[in-house]
Scaffold this active site. Structure first.
Site: not given
Length: 877
Positions: A337, A714
Site C-alpha cells: 500500500d 551413514n
C-alpha cells in the site's frame, strides 16, 4: 450505535461505535460466567472455559450444537443462551456492572482476581511441548520403527545407531526451536493489541471516560469499544450495534461473514453460531461488508527455518509461521500500500478550497465538525484536520453542536457522514445538517448542488462543474497532495435514522441531493528510506506493485518520487470493465493500481498467483487489506496495524520500514538455498552409494559393506551435515528469487548422479585389479568404507556452490571444520580398536594417494558437468 454484550462483554450505546462489556456474575449457582482467560484458574469464583475452546474440541468430530457435551461445555452453552435471551438491564446485573462501565478500582480488582486476558492458545510452547514435537516427527518415527525391528532381529548395533540418530535430531531441533521461541517471546513484549474501554471515574459525580488499555488488561464487566478490523478478546453479548458485520472464519472455517445485531432477543432453538447478539472470542469485526530418504531432512529444514527466525528477530521481525521465511526467499512480487509504506503516514493539512481552488473557511468548518463528531475509527487525516484547526486558532465551537446520528465509513462508499444540529439561533449555521466527507468521486455521486461562494448562492451541479473539479484535483494530485471532498445538506429537524414505526432507514435516504462545498488537501511526504529499499528489492529480483485505494494521480506522483515505474497504471473502476483474459494481462503489466476496493486487491493477488505463477507477498496494515493478506503466499503486517491484519499476517514488522523486508528476503533465500543444498547433495550421495553397492556386489563374493559398517558410515556422514544451515550462499544466488521445482530434482540426479557412481566404480576397479582386494574381505571393507565416507563428505563442497570449490569459493568455517573432523574420524577408524571390532583392517598409505587422485578427478569432472547443467537450465541449486 454499537452495543454489544459478551459472555464476558456487553455494549453500551455510542453513535457509530461498537461497545462490548465483559460479563461477570456472582457464584450463586444460578448464573454461569465465562472467563476471558482460557487457562486453569486457582480462584474459587472462576468462569468456565471460553466457547472457542469448546469449538476446537468439536472440530475433531462432534457437532457444534449436537451430541454429548461435558459439564463444563454445558455450562458455557447455558450461559451464552441465557445472555442471548436476556434484557439489557438483566445483563448488567449478571456481570455486576453498569451502563457507565466499571470503576478503575473495580477493574484493577478483577484483573488481580482473574489474571491477565491471555488465552492458552496464544501462549508460547512449553519445554515439554517443544520436546514432544521434536520427538514425534514422521521421519523420527520411521527410524524408531526400524530400530525396533533391528532389536527384534537382534541386530543391536544397527538399532543403537538409529536411536542415536533420532536422539541427535531431537536434541538439535529442540534446542533450536527453544532458542527461536525465546527470541519470539522477547519480541512479543513489543507487540501490543490496544483495546478501548469505557470506565467511570469521580467520587461525587461519576463521568464516563474512554481509555485505551492492552488486551491483556481487559476484565469481565468492562465496556469495550470496537472498530473495524478488531478481534474480540472474549465471548461477548451485544447490547446495541449498527452496520455490524463479523467474520467467524476462525471458528467455522467458512470465508463468508455474518450480520450481528444487539437489538434482538434469541431463543434456545437458534444454533449457537447463528445467535445474532453473541460474538465469539477470536472472531473479528469486518464493517457494512475476511533408502533414498535424506534422514536428516527434517532436522536440516527445521534448523534452517529456526535459524532464519532468530536472525529476523534481531531485525525486529516477529515470525509467526516458520515456512513463511522460505516463501519470502521465493517471493518475486511484493504488493504494498502507499500510505505508511512509501510515505511517512503523517498527514499535514495544506489547504481548504472551494470548487474554484480558493481558500474557504466554511469548507474547513464542516470538515472539522465531521472529524470531531465521528465515532468510528479516526484516521490520520482526521487527526490532521483537528490539529490544523486547533493550532491555527479557528473557533468553530463544537460544544454548540449536538450529534444526532452517523453513517460510518466503509470501503465501498468510501465516505463518512454525521448528522449534527445546533440550537444557536444567533448563528447562521442554525439547524440540523448532514455533513459528509470522503473520496472525491464518492462524494460527488451524492451531490446534486454546488455552493458558489463568489455569488453566495447554491446552484445545480452541472457537467462543467464536474469537469472543473476533476481538473483542479488532478493538478493538486500532481503536486503530491491528497484530496478529500466535503458536502453538506440541511435536514428537517424531525428527520432521524429511524422511520415513524421504528425501522431503520437506509443510508441512501440521507446521502443524496447534497451540496458540494469543496476540498481539503493534505501532504504525506515520501519516506527517505523507501527509494533505497525498493532499489535493493529490485536488485534482488522482487518487483514492487502498489495496490492502494487512493487516487491514481497522487499515487503516481509518490511512486515516481520513490523510483517505482509509472508506465503502466490503472484504477479499480477500469479493472471492473475488463474481461477475464484482459484483466490478467493488465494486472501482470501494471505497477500502480489505484482506487482499489478490498475485493479488487484480493483479485489482483490471486491473478498474480494463478495466471502469473508468481510467489506474491503482501504488506498491509488495514482492515481493507485482510482479504489480500489471507490470499498472499507471504502476508506481512506491522505492529501498528489493526488486529485482524496482524492476525492474518505470517510476519509482523515492529518497524514499518521496507529495509527490514530486504533483510527478510536475504534470510529467506539463505534458508531456501541451504535446504536445497542438503536435499540435492543428499539424494545424489545416497543414490550413488546404493547403485555403487549393487555394482560392487556383482563383482564380489561378499557384501561390499556389512550393515553395521554401512550404518556407521551413514551415521558419521549425517553428523557432518548438521552444520549445513550455518553455511553461506553465493551473492549471485541471494540476488535472485528461487522456487522449488518438482521436475528439477530428477534432472539434477540424472546429470550429477553418474559422476559419483563413476568415482565409486573407479575405486572398485582399483581395489579389484591393483590391490587384489577380492580375496581380502576386511581390506575391501576398510577401503570402501573410507572412500564412501570421504566421497559423501566432500560432495558437500562441490554441490554447495556454482563456483569452483576451494578456489573461487570456500565454505563457511563450520562446514570446513566439520569436513576436517568427519574425514579424520573416517580415516582413523580402521586404525583403532573400534575398527577391529567392526571388522576393519589396516590400509596402506599408497591407497590414500589413489584417493587423492580419484577425488581430484571427481571434482574436475563434476565441475564440467556443473557448468554444462547451468548452461542448459540457467540455475544450479
Amino acid at each position: 450505535m454499537q452495543h454489544f454484550f459478551l459472555s464476558h462483554y456487553f455494549f453500551n450505546p455510542s453513535m457509530g461505535r461498537i461497545k462490548v462489556s465483559t460479563l461477570f456474575s456472582a457464584n450463586n449457582g444460578h448464573h454461569y460466567t465465562l472467563p476471558l482467560v482460557n487457562k486453569p484458574n486457582t480462584h474459587k469464583d472462576h468462569f468456565p472455559s471460553s466457547v472457542l475452546k469448546c469449538f476446537r474440541r468439536f472440530i475433531c468430530g462432534r457437532k457444534v450444537d449436537g451430541g454429548s457435551r461435558t459439564k463444563e461445555e454445558e455450562k458455557v452453552y447455558s450461559w451464552l443462551y441465557t445472555l442471548a435471551q436476556s434484557e439489557k438491564n438483566l445483563v448488567f446485573e449478571y456481570v455486576r456492572s453498569t451502563e457507565r462501565g466499571l470503576s478503575f478500582t473495580e477493574a484493577e480488582r478483577r484483573l488481580r482476581e482473574n489474571g491477565p486476558n491471555v488465552p492458552l492458545e496464544y501462549s508460547f510452547p512449553s519445554l515439554w511441548n517443544l520436546l514432544w514435537n521434536a520427538l514425534f516427527h514422521p521421519f523420527n518415527m520411521i527410524l524408531i520403527i526400524l530400530s525396533s525391528l533391528s532389536f527384534i532381529a537382534r541386530d543391536y548395533p544397527n538399532g543403537f545407531i538409529m536411536l542415536i540418530l533420532v536422539f541427535i535430531s531431537v536434541i538439535l531441533r529442540f534446542c533450536l526451536e527453544h532458542r527461536s521461541s525465546k527470541a519470539a517471546m522477547k519480541l512479543s513484549e513489543f507487540l501490543r493489541c490496544p483495546i478501548k474501554v469505557q470506565r467511570c471515574a469521580g467520587r461525587i459525580e461519576q463521568k464516563e471516560l474512554i481509555v485505551q488499555v492492552d488486551h491483556m488488561d481487559v476484565v469481565p464487566g468492562d465496556i469495550v469499544i470496537f472498530e473495524p478490523g478488531d478481534l474480540f478478546p472474549g465471548d461477548i453479548r451485544l447490547l446495541s450495534s449498527k452496520h455490524l458485520v463479523v467474520s467467524q472464519a476462525s471458528l467455522t472455517g467458512e470465508s463468508w461473514t455474518t450480520d450481528k445485531a444487539g437489538d434482538v432477543r434469541e431463543d434456545h432453538n437458534t444454533p449457537l453460531l447463528d445467535l445474532k447478539n453473541i460474538c465469539f472470542m477470536g472472531t473479528n469485526v469486518v464493517s457494512v461488508s475476511s533408502a533414498l530418504n535424506p534422514q536428516m531432512l527434517p532436522l536440516i529444514i527445521n534448523t534452517c527455518l529456526a535459524k532464519g527466525a532468530v536472525a529476523m528477530a534481531k531485525d525486529r521481525c516477529i515470525v509467526k509461521s516458520l515456512t513463511s521465511i522460505r516463501e519470502m526467499g521465493s517471493m518475486d512480487i511484493l504488493c504494498i500500500d502507499k500510505t505508511g509504506t512509501l510515505t511517512m503516514n503523517h498527514a499535514i493539512l495544506v489547504n481548504h478550497l472551494d470548487c474554484r481552488g480558493l481558500p474557504r473557511e466554511k469548507v474547513l468548518r464542516y470538515a472539522f465538525l465531521n472529524s470531531y463528531f465521528k465515532a468510528e475509527q479516526k484516521y490520520p487525516l482526521d487527526d490532521a484536520i483537528l490539529a490544523h484547526v486547533y493550532s491555527n486558532g479557528f473557533k468553530f465551537q463544537p460544544s454548540k453542536w449536538k450529534k444526532i446520528d452517523e453513517i460510518p465509513f466503509d470501503f465501498i462508499r468510501r465516505r463518512v457522514s454525521v448528522m449534527l444540529e445546533t440550537d444557536d439561533r444567533h448563528s447562521r449555521f442554525f439547524g440540523r445538517f448532514m455533513v459528509t466527507k470522503g473520496a472525491l468521486l464518492e462524494v460527488i455521486k451524492v451531490c446534486s448542488f454546488i455552493e458558489n461562494f463568489d455569488k453566495d448562492e447554491i446552484s445545480t451541479f452541472s457537467s462543467n462543474d464536474y469537469q472543473r473539479i476533476l481538473n483542479l484535483t488532478e493538478e493538486l494530485s500532481n503536486e503530491g497532495l491528497r484530496v478529500i471532498a466535503v458536502a453538506i445538506k440541511k435536514v428537517e429537524m424531525q428527520q432521524t435514522c429511524e422511520t415513524s414505526n421504528g425501522s431503520k432507514r437506509h443510508d441512501y435516504d440521507f446521502e443524496r441531493d447534497m451540496i458540494f462545498l469543496g476540498f481539503i488537501t493534505f501532504f504525506d511526504p515520501p519516506k527517505d528510506s523507501a527509494k533505497e529499499a525498493l532499489w535493493c528489492l529490485a536488485e534482488k529480483g522482487v518487483k514492487a506493485k502498489v495496490l492502494t485505494g487512493d487516487s491514481l494521480s497522487l499515487t503516481t506522483r509518490i511512486c515516481r518520487e520513490v523510483g517505482i515505474s509509472t508506465t503502466h497504471v490503472i484504477t479499480g473502476p477500469e479493472l471492473e470493465e475488463l474481461d477475464q483474459e484482459t484483466f490478467h494481462e493488465t494486472v501482470k503489466r501494471a505497477t500502480v493500481l489505484a482506487r482499489l476496493t478490498p475485493s479488487q486487491k484480493l483479485r489482483v493477488v490471486q491473478s498474480l498467483q494463478t495466471k502469473g505463477n508468481h510467489v506474491v507477498g503482501f504488506l498491509g496494515d488495514g482492515v481493507n487489506d485482510s482479504l489480500a493478506l489471507d490470499a498472499a503466499h507471504v502476508s506481512i503486517s506491522v505492529d501498528s496495524g489493526v488486529a485482524i491484519a496482524k492476525d492474518m499476517a505470517d510476519i509482523i514488522l515492529l518497524e514499518k520500514d521496507l529495509n527490514v523486508l530486504v533483510a527478510g528476503v536475504e534470510h529467506g533465500r539463505l534458508t531456501f538455498g541451504n535446504t536445497m543444498k542438503y536435499l540435492k547433495m543428499s539424494v545424489i550421495a545416497n543414490l550413488g552409494s546404493i547403485i555403487s553397492l549393487l555394482i560392487a556386489t556383482l563383482f564380489l563374493k561378499y557384501e561390499p559393506l556389512t550393515s553395521r559398517q554401512l550404518l556407521t558410515q551413514n551415521f558419521i556422514y549425517s553428523l557432518g551435515q548438521i552444520v549445513i544451515p550455518w553455511d553461506k550462499m553465493d551473492e549471485e544466488y541471494l540476488n535472485t528469487p528461487h522456487k522449488w521445482s518438482v521436475r528439477g530434482l530428477p534432472m539434477f540426479i540424472l546429470w550429477n548422479g553418474p559422476v559419483c557412481i563413476l568415482c565409486d566404480v573407479a575405486t572398485l576397479l582399483f581395489l579389484w585389479f591393483y590391490c587384489k582386494a577380492y580375496d581380502d574381505m576386511k581390506f575391501f571393507h576398510s577401503a570402501w568404507f573410507i572412500e564412501g565416507l570421504l566421497m559423501q563428505t566432500l560432495i558437500v563442497h562441490l554441490m554447495r556452490t556454482e563456483k569452483i570449490p576451494f578456489i573461487q569459493d570456500i565454505a563457511s568455517w563450520p562446514v570446513i571444520f566439520s569436513t576436517l573432523v568427519i574425514s579424520t574420524i573416517g580415516i582413523a577408524i580402521p586404525f583403532t580398536p573400534i575398527g577391529r571390532v567392526m571388522g576393519f583392517t589396516l590400509i596402506p598409505l599408497s591407497y590414500f594417494g589413489f584417493l587423492f587422485v580419484i577425488f581430484m578427478g571427481y571434482f574436475t569432472i563434476g565441475q564440467v558437468v556443473k557448468r554444462l547443467y547451468i548452461l542448459v537450465y540457467k540455475r544450479w541449486l
